[in-house]
Design a protein around this motif. Structure first.
Motif, short mmCIF file in Angstrom:
data_model
loop_
_atom_site.label_atom_id
_atom_site.label_comp_id
_atom_site.label_asym_id
_atom_site.label_seq_id
_atom_site.Cartn_x
_atom_site.Cartn_y
_atom_site.Cartn_z
N ASN A 147 0.87 -1.27 -0.13
CA ASN A 147 0.02 -0.01 -0.02
C ASN A 147 1.05 1.28 0.05
OD1 ASN A 147 -1.64 2.05 0.51
ND2 ASN A 147 -2.93 0.90 1.76
N TYR A 149 -9.68 5.98 5.03
CA TYR A 149 -8.86 4.92 5.13
C TYR A 149 -9.39 3.78 6.11
CZ TYR A 149 -4.65 7.51 3.24
OH TYR A 149 -4.08 8.30 2.63
N GLU A 208 -5.24 0.09 7.12
CA GLU A 208 -4.40 1.24 6.53
C GLU A 208 -3.84 2.41 7.91
OE1 GLU A 208 -5.61 1.85 1.87
OE2 GLU A 208 -7.12 2.41 3.57
#
Lengths: 174, 172
Positions: free
Chosen positions: B54, B132, B136
């Protein structure tokens, strides 16, 4: 929009059980114009979030600055060329060290050879003629003997005291 | 990663990074500097970036670290949290249906969220503003997933109570 569903989602939202999609849905709902009166107090929260998203942003000038910096960076150490330059620098370092060692070695060797050539007067002979050498040695020994005798005379004086002391000890023993 | 990819994948994240940095530093110029530093850092590390699962969360984490470093280096200077940049009522965001009362309340909410404990404030910013996922957020803040949930729960609860208070007494 289905108001029951919003009610449900809102309850889930406060319990932190909503998914991101559901939260987005809530955001859209509360940012629309038709918010029922009972939720008038909650709408500002979602509008606040929406505003935060919109307001805090950087201008196009920022992009240009960053990209200019990046491009400047990209130009200097570009890929393979950079590797060759780096290799060259490494080689230069090694060469410099080698050069220092060689020069130092040269001077040390020079010094050593110089010393070897020079005559050490304490080890090597000083006179060619044996007679002359004999005389010189005699002179030196005489000097030593003279000084030695001078010293002995002084010590003899001390000897007088010693004798006297021994005499006293003898009388004491009697 | 090429410059083109950088432009399409990293650069669009800048506003999120900027808002996040602003949360820490409370100074627009500082936040701007931080984002610039972060983007340069990201560019320098571009080789290993394709393996990242990510990238956005990674950028956010760098932003957080850089911001914290900057705060540490000049901790004496602490500006008023309610400085410019949070003045929601002004600017082009004014929409016809927004009444003066509404923007007043939004201002109150803003200052209330500012006053939340740091962790809660960050979590609510990352979740409700930036959208998010929990995973995350836990990556960005380098805390446990449960910690994220607990902080979010507390933050939302506090916000809800404050909303009810504003409504009931007209107080922030």
């Amino acid at each position: 929009m289905d108001l029951d569903r919003i009610e449900q989602l809102l309850a889930k939202y406060w319990d932190c059980e909503t998914t991101l999609e559901e939260e987005k849905e809530l955001g859209q709902f509360f940012n629309s114009e038709s918010v029922p009166a009972k939720w008038q107090s909650i709408a500002p929260l979602f509008r606040y979030y929406e505003d935060e998203r919109k307001n805090g942003s950087l201008d196009g000038l920022f992009d240009e600055q960053v990209l200019a910096q990046i491009e400047a960076k990209q130009e200097e150490p570009a890929g393979g060329k950079g590797k060759i330059i780096r290799l060259f620098y490494d080689m230069a370092k090694v060469a410099a060290v080698a050069l220092i060692l060689v020069t130092a070695g040269y001077f040390v060797r020079e010094e050593y050879l110089n010393k070897k050539d020079k005559v050490d007067p304490y080890i090597a002979d000083t006179f060619e003629d044996p007679k002359e050498a004999f005389e010189e040695t005699k002179k030196a020994l005489m000097l030593i003997s003279k000084n030695f005798n001078k010293g002995r005379k002084e010590v003899e004086k001390v000897g007088v005291f010693n004798e006297a002391q021994e005499k006293i000890k003898e009388t004491e023993a009697l | 990663m090429s410059l083109e990819q950088f432009k399409t994948r990293v650069l669009p994240v800048k506003d999120k990074l900027y808002r996040f940095a602003l949360r820490f530093l409370k100074d627009e110029d500082d936040a701007r500097d931080v984002v610039q530093e972060v983007l340069i850092k990201v560019w320098n590390k571009r080789e290993g970036m394709d393996q990242l699962e990510n990238m956005e969360a990674w950028c956010m984490r760098i932003t957080r670290n850089v911001s914290l470093d900057r705060l540490k280096s000049k901790h004496s200077k602490y500006t008023d949290p309610m400085k410019e940049g949070f003045d929601i009522s002004s600017g082009e965001s004014e929409t016809p249906y927004r009444t003066a009362e509404m923007s007043d309340m939004m201002k109150n909410i803003g200052s209330f969220i500012e006053a939340l404990p740091e962790k809660q404030r960050q979590v609510i910013q990352l979740r409700d503003v930036e959208g998010y996922s929990y995973k995350e957020i836990s990556d960005i803040l380098e805390i446990d997933m449960n910690q994220v949930k607990v902080n979010l729960f507390r933050a939302r609860k506090a916000v809800k109570e404050s909303l009810l208070n504003i409504n009931a007494y007209g107080l922030g």
